[in-house]
Design a protein around this motif. Structure first.
Motif, PDB file in Angstrom:
ATOM      1  N   SER A 283       0.832  -1.213   0.000  1.00  0.00           N
ATOM      2  CA  SER A 283       0.000   0.000   0.000  1.00  0.00           C
ATOM      3  C   SER A 283       0.862   1.256   0.000  1.00  0.00           C
ATOM      4  O   SER A 283       0.584   2.208  -0.739  1.00  0.00           O
ATOM      5  CB  SER A 283      -0.948   0.003   1.205  1.00  0.00           C
ATOM      6  OG  SER A 283      -0.220   0.082   2.422  1.00  0.00           O
ATOM      7  N   ARG A 287       1.288   3.829  -3.243  1.00  0.00           N
ATOM      8  CA  ARG A 287       0.988   5.259  -3.076  1.00  0.00           C
ATOM      9  C   ARG A 287       2.174   6.106  -3.524  1.00  0.00           C
ATOM     10  O   ARG A 287       2.022   7.124  -4.208  1.00  0.00           O
ATOM     11  CB  ARG A 287       0.645   5.553  -1.615  1.00  0.00           C
ATOM     12  CG  ARG A 287       0.098   6.971  -1.383  1.00  0.00           C
ATOM     13  CD  ARG A 287      -0.269   7.219   0.074  1.00  0.00           C
ATOM     14  NE  ARG A 287      -1.220   6.228   0.548  1.00  0.00           N
ATOM     15  CZ  ARG A 287      -0.972   5.370   1.529  1.00  0.00           C
ATOM     16  NH1 ARG A 287       0.198   5.389   2.153  1.00  0.00           N
ATOM     17  NH2 ARG A 287      -1.888   4.501   1.893  1.00  0.00           N
ATOM     18  N   ASN A 290       2.413   5.975  -7.366  1.00  0.00           N
ATOM     19  CA  ASN A 290       1.341   6.750  -7.997  1.00  0.00           C
ATOM     20  C   ASN A 290       1.590   8.248  -7.879  1.00  0.00           C
ATOM     21  O   ASN A 290       1.351   9.005  -8.822  1.00  0.00           O
ATOM     22  CB  ASN A 290      -0.007   6.397  -7.369  1.00  0.00           C
ATOM     23  CG  ASN A 290      -0.456   4.986  -7.728  1.00  0.00           C
ATOM     24  OD1 ASN A 290      -0.031   4.439  -8.744  1.00  0.00           O
ATOM     25  ND2 ASN A 290      -1.312   4.390  -6.899  1.00  0.00           N
ATOM     26  N   THR A 314     -12.126   1.927 -16.466  1.00  0.00           N
ATOM     27  CA  THR A 314     -11.015   1.721 -15.525  1.00  0.00           C
ATOM     28  C   THR A 314      -9.907   2.732 -15.762  1.00  0.00           C
ATOM     29  O   THR A 314      -9.339   3.297 -14.823  1.00  0.00           O
ATOM     30  CB  THR A 314     -10.455   0.294 -15.682  1.00  0.00           C
ATOM     31  OG1 THR A 314     -11.504  -0.659 -15.510  1.00  0.00           O
ATOM     32  CG2 THR A 314      -9.355   0.028 -14.664  1.00  0.00           C
ATOM     33  N   GLN A 317     -10.987   6.152 -14.449  1.00  0.00           N
ATOM     34  CA  GLN A 317     -10.901   6.212 -12.976  1.00  0.00           C
ATOM     35  C   GLN A 317      -9.448   6.328 -12.525  1.00  0.00           C
ATOM     36  O   GLN A 317      -9.138   7.071 -11.593  1.00  0.00           O
ATOM     37  CB  GLN A 317     -11.550   4.967 -12.368  1.00  0.00           C
ATOM     38  CG  GLN A 317     -11.648   4.991 -10.844  1.00  0.00           C
ATOM     39  CD  GLN A 317     -12.453   6.187 -10.343  1.00  0.00           C
ATOM     40  OE1 GLN A 317     -13.546   6.480 -10.841  1.00  0.00           O
ATOM     41  NE2 GLN A 317     -11.899   6.903  -9.365  1.00  0.00           N
ATOM     42  N   ARG A 318      -8.575   5.604 -13.224  1.00  0.00           N
ATOM     43  CA  ARG A 318      -7.143   5.644 -12.877  1.00  0.00           C
ATOM     44  C   ARG A 318      -6.593   7.057 -13.040  1.00  0.00           C
ATOM     45  O   ARG A 318      -5.890   7.573 -12.172  1.00  0.00           O
ATOM     46  CB  ARG A 318      -6.394   4.663 -13.777  1.00  0.00           C
ATOM     47  CG  ARG A 318      -4.890   4.803 -13.830  1.00  0.00           C
ATOM     48  CD  ARG A 318      -4.234   4.293 -12.592  1.00  0.00           C
ATOM     49  NE  ARG A 318      -2.781   4.374 -12.678  1.00  0.00           N
ATOM     50  CZ  ARG A 318      -1.969   4.328 -11.651  1.00  0.00           C
ATOM     51  NH1 ARG A 318      -2.435   4.210 -10.422  1.00  0.00           N
ATOM     52  NH2 ARG A 318      -0.661   4.397 -11.805  1.00  0.00           N
ATOM     53  N   LYS A 320      -8.296   9.879 -13.045  1.00  0.00           N
ATOM     54  CA  LYS A 320      -8.906  10.772 -12.050  1.00  0.00           C
ATOM     55  C   LYS A 320      -8.234  10.614 -10.678  1.00  0.00           C
ATOM     56  O   LYS A 320      -8.021  11.592  -9.955  1.00  0.00           O
ATOM     57  CB  LYS A 320     -10.401  10.481 -11.946  1.00  0.00           C
ATOM     58  CG  LYS A 320     -11.209  10.992 -13.127  1.00  0.00           C
ATOM     59  CD  LYS A 320     -12.686  10.719 -12.942  1.00  0.00           C
ATOM     60  CE  LYS A 320     -13.498  11.288 -14.110  1.00  0.00           C
ATOM     61  NZ  LYS A 320     -14.950  11.012 -13.947  1.00  0.00           N
ATOM     62  N   ASP A 321      -7.883   9.361 -10.335  1.00  0.00           N
ATOM     63  CA  ASP A 321      -7.176   9.122  -9.064  1.00  0.00           C
ATOM     64  C   ASP A 321      -5.810   9.802  -9.067  1.00  0.00           C
ATOM     65  O   ASP A 321      -5.393  10.397  -8.056  1.00  0.00           O
ATOM     66  CB  ASP A 321      -6.993   7.619  -8.839  1.00  0.00           C
ATOM     67  CG  ASP A 321      -8.307   6.909  -8.523  1.00  0.00           C
ATOM     68  OD1 ASP A 321      -9.272   7.610  -8.143  1.00  0.00           O
ATOM     69  OD2 ASP A 321      -8.355   5.663  -8.653  1.00  0.00           O
ATOM     70  N   LEU A 322      -5.116   9.740 -10.212  1.00  0.00           N
ATOM     71  CA  LEU A 322      -3.814  10.409 -10.315  1.00  0.00           C
ATOM     72  C   LEU A 322      -3.961  11.916 -10.207  1.00  0.00           C
ATOM     73  O   LEU A 322      -3.124  12.603  -9.601  1.00  0.00           O
ATOM     74  CB  LEU A 322      -3.125  10.032 -11.629  1.00  0.00           C
ATOM     75  CG  LEU A 322      -2.613   8.582 -11.763  1.00  0.00           C
ATOM     76  CD1 LEU A 322      -2.066   8.330 -13.164  1.00  0.00           C
ATOM     77  CD2 LEU A 322      -1.537   8.285 -10.714  1.00  0.00           C
ATOM     78  N   ASP A 324      -6.276  13.470  -8.513  1.00  0.00           N
ATOM     79  CA  ASP A 324      -6.517  13.761  -7.089  1.00  0.00           C
ATOM     80  C   ASP A 324      -5.195  13.755  -6.313  1.00  0.00           C
ATOM     81  O   ASP A 324      -4.961  14.621  -5.452  1.00  0.00           O
ATOM     82  CB  ASP A 324      -7.471  12.729  -6.487  1.00  0.00           C
ATOM     83  CG  ASP A 324      -8.896  12.881  -7.005  1.00  0.00           C
ATOM     84  OD1 ASP A 324      -9.209  13.976  -7.532  1.00  0.00           O
ATOM     85  OD2 ASP A 324      -9.677  11.907  -6.900  1.00  0.00           O
ATOM     86  N   LEU A 325      -4.347  12.778  -6.635  1.00  0.00           N
ATOM     87  CA  LEU A 325      -3.055  12.716  -5.953  1.00  0.00           C
ATOM     88  C   LEU A 325      -2.198  13.933  -6.302  1.00  0.00           C
ATOM     89  O   LEU A 325      -1.505  14.480  -5.434  1.00  0.00           O
ATOM     90  CB  LEU A 325      -2.310  11.436  -6.353  1.00  0.00           C
ATOM     91  CG  LEU A 325      -2.847  10.112  -5.782  1.00  0.00           C
ATOM     92  CD1 LEU A 325      -2.101   8.924  -6.394  1.00  0.00           C
ATOM     93  CD2 LEU A 325      -2.699  10.081  -4.256  1.00  0.00           C
ATOM     94  N   GLN A 328      -3.299  16.827  -4.334  1.00  0.00           N
ATOM     95  CA  GLN A 328      -2.974  16.727  -2.902  1.00  0.00           C
ATOM     96  C   GLN A 328      -1.460  16.818  -2.645  1.00  0.00           C
ATOM     97  O   GLN A 328      -1.032  17.441  -1.664  1.00  0.00           O
ATOM     98  CB  GLN A 328      -3.503  15.392  -2.369  1.00  0.00           C
ATOM     99  CG  GLN A 328      -3.482  15.277  -0.854  1.00  0.00           C
ATOM    100  CD  GLN A 328      -4.189  14.012  -0.388  1.00  0.00           C
ATOM    101  OE1 GLN A 328      -4.733  13.246  -1.198  1.00  0.00           O
ATOM    102  NE2 GLN A 328      -4.196  13.798   0.918  1.00  0.00           N
TER     103      GLN A 328
END
Length: 616
Positions: A283, A287, A290, A314, A317-318, A320-322, A324-325, A328
């Motif tokens: 995990s 993280r 990514n 998929t 979504q991948r 969009k997750d990147l 968000d990262l 942040q």
């Protein structure tokens, strides 16, 4: 034997016509006014009529010569043996010149030489200079050890040196110092054998893969106890490792820092930002990867990718997750993220996160000696975690007892490491150094102790060195190291001069438990190191075994002609695993011809190799 020359409250000179003095032997001065004080010979020499006394630059001065003449020595013709003797306790006034001096009986000096019983102490060796006491030694101290002298095993002749392990509660920690070939590792092996005999839980970090106790010394096989069930060997990445989910953020920073040098502030910030409590290795690693990818592609690059055609749900979504990262953690420096990534990957490749420390915990709870082996850098990383984890378990139990609570028992234990200056270097911060420093300063209260061995005491952290209440000093040549040891022990100037010339296996033990420095000959060990064989003997043996295999193969095909050599090379490769070519085979054949193992016959057309003919 008589006192001669000028005397002080601390030192006197002793002379004898017919007895030569031994360095470090104990003598008794028959001065009833002072209570027959005892002392140790620290320097000795002999004069005869061929050497004019007083013309050299030795310890003998004109006052000594004058007193020798006054008490009847014929300096011109007699051999005169003179010793400088240091009293164990300072006298209230100088010793009277002319007093008789004699050798003691063992019962008179037992309290000076023996601080515990053989059953409760570590039998490390024989005290040098006590051979004259051998006959009067108490029965419980006789036949306790053997000595290795010039490759020969000899019986005990003097008084055994017993280290009072119980006193470590008051005077904790041991340092073992000595140059290459001084007997330092041999002395450490004997110390560990004694700890196993007493079933004291011990954790050993072995970067040289030499602390194995399975090979018995055959000459002592009848007397040596079996250590088979008293020790356990584990290798980092195979039998033991680190459970990543148990690590705090501080632990992760220490481990990653130990994997590749000190971390920059931005790297520390990366770990603090990305690590979560109870993170598993996958995990945290995912993280980290990514975030590195998100920062590398950037917000604009990710938006462009989102507009591409043929994206699956998929993929969307991948991305969009990147995004968000990136939103942040986008302010983190990419170089720092990749630096942490590289170090973490290095630890994983070493197998550090594939096991846990349960075998070590169980071994210590059973009173065993647990040897942890691995590459030096891996051990430095692993020791940071395992010493801290075990020390906390011991401290938590002790703190619970002090508070009247019932904690989970974890035994007191000793941590041992060779090459200690790599774990706790002077002037440089390192993760293992922090926990070793804490144990050096506070471990005594919790029953956690250190035995640290190094060839370079000057490079070991000074705070830790100062906390080593017992120091075993083997042969040391470097002036800076000798100066450091002189500062940290009560070694005298004379003993300091002897350090470069000590025989392998002889050591000065300077201990607060004894209150003085004692010269000890380390006993013969019950077990052998796997590296005990001479490498040059190993080279000869390997060469002889290889020659025998190849010659047996060739003998089946003799006579051998030039035209056969290519086929012979292939056969040698298949049968013996040797990757030779034809030129190498020719060189070896010519060598065997020169050694008379085969013969060579040359003609204008071919060269022939054949068996040696009988009688030829």
């Amino acid at each position: 034997m008589q006192i001669v020359g000028v005397t002080t409250q601390q030192e006197v000179y002793v002379a004898s016509k017919d007895r030569k003095f031994r360095i470090n032997e104990i003598l008794v001065i028959e001065d009833s006014v002072l209570g027959n004080p005892k002392g140790e010979v620290v320097e000795t020499l002999s004069y005869n009529r061929l050497i004019p006394m007083g013309l050299d630059k030795s310890m003998v001065d004109t006052e000594v010569i004058r007193s020798l003449e006054q008490i009847g020595y014929d300096i011109g013709s007699d051999e005169v043996n003179v010793a400088k003797m240091r009293l164990f306790s300072e006298a209230p006034h100088p010793v009277r010149t002319g007093c008789e001096v004699r050798c003691p009986q063992f019962e008179e000096v037992r309290h000076l030489l023996v601080k515990t019983t053989p059953e409760e102490g570590l039998i490390l060796g024989e005290i040098r200079g006590t051979e004259s006491l051998g006959e009067s030694v108490d029965t419980d101290l006789k036949e306790r050890l053997h000595l290795l002298e010039e490759g020969e095993i000899l019986p005990q002749r003097g008084v055994p040196f017993l280290f009072d392990i119980q006193a470590m509660h008051q005077y904790p920690h041991i340092g073992v110092f000595g140059g290459s070939g001084s007997g330092k590792s041999f002395g450490l092996r004997v110390m560990l054998e004694e700890l196993m005999k007493l079933s004291i839980p011990t954790l050993v970090f072995d970067p040289h893969f030499e602390m194995q106790f399975g090979q018995k010394n055959q000459e002592l096989a009848q007397e040596a106890i079996s250590f088979e069930d008293r020790w356990l060997s584990v290798q980092v990445g195979k039998e033991v490792g680190i459970r990543f989910s148990d690590l705090s953020t501080r632990d992760v920073i220490d481990l990653i820092g130990a994997a590749g040098g000190n971390l920059s502030e931005s790297m520390v910030n990366v770990i603090q930002s990305l690590h979560r409590r109870r993170d598993s290795y996958p995990s945290f690693s995912d993280r980290l990867n990514n975030v590195a990818q998100a920062i590398e592609e950037g917000a604009q690059g990710l938006k462009r990718r989102l507009k591409e055609e043929d994206l699956t749900p998929t993929d969307v979504q991948r991305i969009k997750d990147l995004m968000d990262l990136h939103q942040q953690y986008g302010t983190l420096p990419l170089a720092s993220v990749k630096g942490v990534q590289w170090r973490l990957s290095r630890l994983d490749k070493a197998g550090l996160f594939q096991q846990d420390i349960v075998p070590i915990e169980q071994g210590l709870e059973q009173g065993r000696l647990v040897v942890v082996q691995g590459a030096s850098w891996v051990l430095q990383v692993f020791s940071t975690y395992v010493i801290g984890a075990l020390y906390r378990k011991r401290r938590d139990y002790q703190d619970a007892r002090m508070n009247g609570e019932e904690g989970t028992f974890f035994p007191p234990f000793i941590t041992v490491t060779d090459e200690a200056h790599n774990f706790a270097p002077k002037g440089v911060e390192s993760p293992p150094k922090r926990i070793l420093k804490e144990i050096a300063q506070e471990g005594r209260k919790y029953g956690s102790f250190l035995i640290l061995a190094t060839q370079r005491p000057t490079l070991l952290d000074e705070t830790i060195t100062a906390q080593l209440n017992t120091k075993c000093v083997f042969r040391t040549v470097r002036g800076t190291d000798i100066a450091t040891l002189r500062e940290e022990t009560d070694l005298t100037a004379e003993e300091g001069k002897r350090l470069p010339y000590l025989r392998s296996g002889d050591t000065f033990i300077s201990s607060a438990i004894f209150g003085r420095t004692v010269l000890v000959r380390i006993r013969a060990s019950y077990t052998h190191s796997p590296h005990v064989s001479n490498p040059f003997d190993e080279l000869k043996r390997f060469k002889a075994e290889r020659d025998e295999r190849v010659l047996q193969l060739i003998d089946q095909r003799l006579p051998l002609f030039d035209t056969d050599l290519l086929d012979m090379v292939g056969c040698i490769k298949r049968e013996c695993g040797l990757d030779w070519d034809v030129d190498r085979l020719k060189q070896e054949l010519d060598r065997w011809v020169a050694e008379g193992k085969i013969i060579k016959e040359e003609s204008p057309f071919t060269t022939r190799y054949d068996r040696v003919r009988s009688g030829g």
